[in-house]
Design a protein around this motif. Sequence first.
Motif, short mmCIF file in Angstrom:
data_model
loop_
_atom_site.label_atom_id
_atom_site.label_comp_id
_atom_site.label_asym_id
_atom_site.label_seq_id
_atom_site.Cartn_x
_atom_site.Cartn_y
_atom_site.Cartn_z
N GLY A 1 19.82 -4.08 2.41
CA GLY A 1 18.50 -3.87 2.98
C GLY A 1 17.78 -2.78 2.22
N CYS A 2 17.66 -2.98 0.90
CA CYS A 2 17.20 -1.89 0.02
C CYS A 2 15.73 -1.57 0.18
N GLY A 3 14.93 -2.45 0.84
CA GLY A 3 13.51 -2.18 0.98
C GLY A 3 12.86 -1.99 -0.39
N PRO A 4 11.92 -1.05 -0.51
CA PRO A 4 11.23 -0.86 -1.79
C PRO A 4 12.07 -0.18 -2.86
N GLY A 5 13.32 0.17 -2.56
CA GLY A 5 14.27 0.49 -3.61
C GLY A 5 14.38 1.92 -4.08
N ARG A 6 14.06 2.90 -3.22
CA ARG A 6 14.13 4.27 -3.71
C ARG A 6 15.56 4.69 -4.05
N PHE A 7 16.54 4.22 -3.27
CA PHE A 7 17.93 4.55 -3.58
C PHE A 7 18.40 3.82 -4.84
N VAL A 8 18.04 2.55 -4.95
CA VAL A 8 18.48 1.76 -6.10
C VAL A 8 17.99 2.39 -7.40
N CYS B 1 8.74 4.46 0.41
CA CYS B 1 8.06 4.17 -0.84
C CYS B 1 7.94 5.39 -1.75
N ALA B 2 8.43 6.52 -1.31
CA ALA B 2 8.36 7.76 -2.11
C ALA B 2 9.69 7.98 -2.82
N ALA B 3 9.76 9.04 -3.60
CA ALA B 3 11.01 9.44 -4.22
C ALA B 3 11.98 9.94 -3.14
N PRO B 4 13.29 9.87 -3.38
CA PRO B 4 14.26 10.36 -2.40
C PRO B 4 13.98 11.80 -1.99
N THR C 1 0.81 -1.22 0.00
CA THR C 1 0.00 0.00 0.00
C THR C 1 0.84 1.27 0.00
N GLY C 2 2.12 1.14 0.41
CA GLY C 2 2.97 2.32 0.54
C GLY C 2 2.64 3.15 1.76
N GLN C 3 1.94 2.55 2.73
CA GLN C 3 1.49 3.30 3.91
C GLN C 3 1.68 2.48 5.19
N GLY C 4 1.91 3.18 6.29
CA GLY C 4 1.95 2.58 7.61
C GLY C 4 0.57 2.60 8.24
N PRO C 5 0.53 2.56 9.56
CA PRO C 5 1.68 2.62 10.47
C PRO C 5 2.42 1.29 10.55
N LEU C 6 3.70 1.38 10.89
CA LEU C 6 4.53 0.19 11.07
C LEU C 6 5.61 0.53 12.09
#
Length: 265
Positions: free
Chosen positions: A79-86, A57-60, A34-39
């Motif tokens: 630990g790239c997660g959803p990959g915004r840096f990649v 999940c957003a842009a840098p 979903t791109g949303q928390g809470p977490l």
Amino acid sequence: MNRVPAAVVPAAHGSWTREPAGWRADPYTAALTTGQGPLYLRSREGGVVPLGVERWCAAPDAADRTVIARCEGTVLDIGCGPGRFVTALALAGYRTLGIDVSTAAVHRTVRHGGAALVRSVFEPLPREGWWNTALLVDGNIGIGGDPDALLTRTADVVAPGGLLIAEVADGDVDERLDVCVDDGRSDHTHGGHGPAGQGRARADDGGFFPWARLGARALVRHARATGRWSRQAAWELEGRTFVALRRKRERPAPSLPGPVPPPSG
């Protein structure tokens, strides 16, 4: 710069880093969808650390861009997660690879144009010893709950003279704790590998897994204790703190090998 081909490659069969089937509906995976928390990361003692799912999940943002601006050569996001840096680094022309044991995170990274592997930092990785920059952002210095082991392993992955950029906690923090991923919406805990996907959950222990939190001074202290890193810089922006470490040249750097094949399992 050449780019690593986008790929999703699972960890070896039977490895503890493989994502359990029952974890595919856990709060972390749901939050990435979903791109949303809470977490949160919740400790045994009940303390919680909010996780910035929406930011991941957003842009840098501006703070992220200070990290990107300091990257050198080839970049490994641990630990790239959803990959915004990649994805941002790939668009900027860097040869970049993300690793994460969360299948959902890796698939999201690849869908957005990044290259990523379902892999733990403690498993064999492509181009070990040749990465010019490694990233441990979004609290990923906590991976495995053992900063010395993580910093030593990262030194094996990064080339001599290479760079490590880590995001650290506020204040003079140096703690080990067992945590679980929690969405705050139910009374039971949720197990798994954690938000960066590299720590090992204890299946018989309520889903808790080892984690660590370090401030800037603690990170530098642990890095120097390994004998393989020296402090290069530290900076803050928008309430976030980063430290750059330089891997020491304890031996002459070998010549670069021939053509690099695409990542494979």
